[in-house]
Write a protein that holds these residues in place. Structure first.
Motif, short mmCIF file in Angstrom:
data_model
loop_
_atom_site.label_atom_id
_atom_site.label_comp_id
_atom_site.label_asym_id
_atom_site.label_seq_id
_atom_site.Cartn_x
_atom_site.Cartn_y
_atom_site.Cartn_z
N THR A 93 56.95 30.02 79.61
CA THR A 93 57.39 28.66 79.92
C THR A 93 57.01 27.76 78.76
O THR A 93 55.91 27.88 78.20
N GLU A 94 57.90 26.87 78.38
CA GLU A 94 57.64 25.97 77.25
C GLU A 94 56.74 24.80 77.63
O GLU A 94 55.79 24.47 76.92
N VAL A 95 57.07 24.13 78.75
CA VAL A 95 56.37 22.89 79.14
C VAL A 95 56.21 22.86 80.65
O VAL A 95 57.10 23.26 81.40
N ILE A 96 55.05 22.38 81.09
CA ILE A 96 54.85 21.99 82.50
C ILE A 96 54.55 20.50 82.51
O ILE A 96 53.70 20.02 81.76
N ILE A 97 55.27 19.76 83.36
CA ILE A 97 54.98 18.34 83.51
C ILE A 97 54.80 18.04 84.99
O ILE A 97 55.57 18.50 85.84
N ALA A 98 53.74 17.30 85.30
CA ALA A 98 53.40 16.95 86.67
C ALA A 98 52.67 15.62 86.67
O ALA A 98 52.20 15.16 85.62
N PRO A 99 52.54 14.97 87.82
CA PRO A 99 51.77 13.72 87.85
C PRO A 99 50.30 13.94 87.48
O PRO A 99 49.69 13.10 86.84
N ALA A 102 58.96 21.17 86.11
CA ALA A 102 58.50 19.85 86.57
C ALA A 102 58.09 19.94 88.03
O ALA A 102 58.79 20.57 88.85
N LEU A 103 56.97 19.32 88.36
CA LEU A 103 56.43 19.35 89.72
C LEU A 103 56.22 17.93 90.21
O LEU A 103 55.91 17.03 89.41
N ASP A 148 64.59 18.07 77.19
CA ASP A 148 64.61 18.90 78.40
C ASP A 148 63.55 18.46 79.41
O ASP A 148 63.78 18.48 80.63
N THR A 149 62.37 18.08 78.91
CA THR A 149 61.30 17.64 79.80
C THR A 149 61.68 16.34 80.51
O THR A 149 61.39 16.15 81.70
#
Length: 530
Positions: free
Chosen positions: A333-339, A315-316, A258-259
């Motif tokens: 929220t399960e996961v946050i992904i960003a630069p 995702a951001l 999902d990520t």
């Protein structure tokens, strides 16, 4: 299996990566093991004050042809391949003056790293190792007698065995090392063959191999009764495989899948142009939006389907800031992904111990080339990545009415999102935010109706007088085979449509749009995603 130990009397070391080399060689020498080495490895060992023989002393031949020929010799391969309990083999060793090599330590020329840094053709060719793989395969085949080490992370395991077994290795360790050795050469050759395919512009080579290095063993796969593991490939595309996890529980198979879907979608939105947010649930975006800042984009994306967003992936496309972090942790929220993330944002996320925070360093390029692979029964499907971007498409107005500037802006936004939603896909968008998403249905009409139904639910939750699909635009990932799907979108309130076109009934669909005063744009590009 008996765990018969084999004493190590001679070790051949030839490594391009010299991490831990001197400490390891020193420990080997401490066990009375003779050291044989090549080129730069031999110089490094000698410079450390250790006694080492050059491989040319063993073979009687100097290194030649710029080092291309140095270990391809019977006195090397005979020492690796001779079966110690085979009388014929031992007699041959005596006759030809071949000394046994009981431990081989080789890591290969850095071909993958050379390609990754964008080196030229000849430089890449020179970094294809020949003698290394040959020795590794020889030692691994003869693992009953020989231990083979292909990376520094296994040095300590070998030293532990030597200490525990009076200078010997066990068959259990030798078999494990042999299996790893063959996997390493297979992944290495896969990287080379795929690089050649790119150089030759060969999209369908006669043989296709993929190799990867273990990132982590997973607790289970999509379901608890399935086993799973996560591997990194030579493709250094920014994303979940390259990201740094700052906190939270170990990622699951479904988290990773999902990520990846979320970060691939957010890559469509350039950080220097807009702030954007993608929320994914079960591999499909359930909310996507652009905004003046991340918190605005997040709240717009959440409004599309706040029910599905619960337990989702965020995702951001920009550095996570404190304001956005506070908004995101308002729901599970399960996961946050960003630069990247600010220190304040990291501290805020730390208050949610189980929330995973991943920093990928950069966004994936939606235009980049690459391959995707999917297994089927008895085979594998390989294709180039869908790197078509709506900004590069020659859009054609198919109806009497052209879209307004605001409609065209939202149409392009919606088509970006449609690329990342499972087919059949219908996306309603308004003011650079999704307001209804229909995904993965057998009928495009059903996708249109489901998306509209979700918009009605969202309107009720937000206490709006009417759903946001009123006055929205709509994107379809593939053409409308009949007018009914588009009419369902018009019924939901869409005023403009973007779709690939190309149906035998395009004229019928165009007429229906004209009859309702709808603007419609053809892209000529389809975005199926199965």
């Amino acid at each position: 299996m008996t765990d018969h130990p084999r004493r190590v009397t001679r070790a051949l070391l030839s490594v391009s990566d010299k991490t831990g080399l001197i400490e390891f060689a020193t420990a080997l020498a401490g066990h009375g093991i003779d050291l044989v080495s090549t080129g730069g490895t031999a110089k490094a060992i000698a410079a450390a004050g250790l006694k080492v023989s050059d491989v040319s002393d063993l073979t009687g031949f100097p290194e030649m042809m710029d080092g291309r020929v140095k270990t391809l010799h019977p006195k090397v391969h005979g020492g690796l391949l001779a079966i110690r309990d085979n009388k014929e083999h031992t007699e041959a060793m005596k006759t030809h003056g071949i000394a046994p090599i009981d431990l081989l330590v080789v890591n290969l020329y850095p071909f993958e790293a050379t390609v990754d840094k964008g080196a030229g053709y000849e430089d890449c060719i020179e970094n294809i190792d020949i003698g290394g793989p040959a020795m590794i395969r020889a030692a691994a085949k003869n693992h009953d007698d020989v231990a083979v080490v292909v990376e520094a992370s296994d040095y300590q395991a070998v030293l532990d065995e030597l200490a525990a077994n009076k200078g010997a290795t066990t068959l259990t360790l030798r078999r494990r090392l042999a299996a790893k050795a063959y996997a390493r050469t297979a992944a290495y050759d896969a990287a080379i063959s795929n690089w050649f395919a790119v150089q030759l512009k060969n999209d369908a080579p006669d043989y296709r191999a993929f190799g990867g290095r273990l990132i982590q063993s997973l607790r289970y796969g999509e379901n608890p009764h399935q086993t799973a593991a996560f591997y990194a490939t030579p493709d250094k595309r920014p994303g979940v495989a390259t990201a740094r996890q700052l906190q939270g529980r170990e990622l699951s198979y479904n988290n990773i899948n999902d990520t990846d879907a979320a970060y691939e979608c957010i890559g469509e939105f350039e950080a220097n142009r807009t702030a954007a947010c993608v929320i994914v649930k079960h591999a499909n975006p359930c909310g996507v939006a652009e905004g003046a800042d991340l918190v605005s984009a997040y709240r717009k994306a959440l409004a599309c389907d706040s029910t599905s967003a619960y337990g989702g992936i965020v995702a951001l496309n920009r550095t996570l800031d404190a304001e956005a972090a506070r908004a995101i942790i308002e729901i599970f929220t399960e996961v946050i992904i960003a630069p990247d993330a600010t220190e304040e944002a990291i501290a805020i996320i730390a208050g949610r111990r189980n929330l995973r925070l991943l920093l990928a360093g950069a966004l994936p390029d939606p235009r980049s080339v690459g391959l995707t692979a999917k297994t089927v029964a008895g085979g594998m499907l390989v294709q180039s990545r869908d790197n078509a971007v709506v900004e590069d498409m020659a859009l054609k107005v198919a109806t009497k009415r052209a879209p307004s500037d605001a409609e065209l802006r939202d149409l392009k936004f919606a088509f970006r999102v449609a690329k990342h939603v499972k087919s059949n896909t219908i996306i309603y968008a308004k003011d650079l935010a999704t307001v209804g998403i229909g995904a993965g249905q057998m009928s495009r009409v059903d996708s249109a109706r489901i998306a509209a139904r979700k918009a009605l639910d969202a309107a009720a939750e937000m206490k709006l007088a009417e759903p946001l699909t009123k006055g929205s635009v709509v994107a379809s990932d593939a053409f409308f085979p009949f007018a009914d799907g588009m009419l369902a979108c018009i019924e939901a309130g869409a005023t403009a449509v973007i779709q690939p076109g190309g149906s035998m009934r395009d004229e019928e669909v165009i007429k229906a749009a004209d009859d309702h005063g709808i603007a419609m744009v053809f892209t000529g590009v389809r975005h199926f995603r199965h």
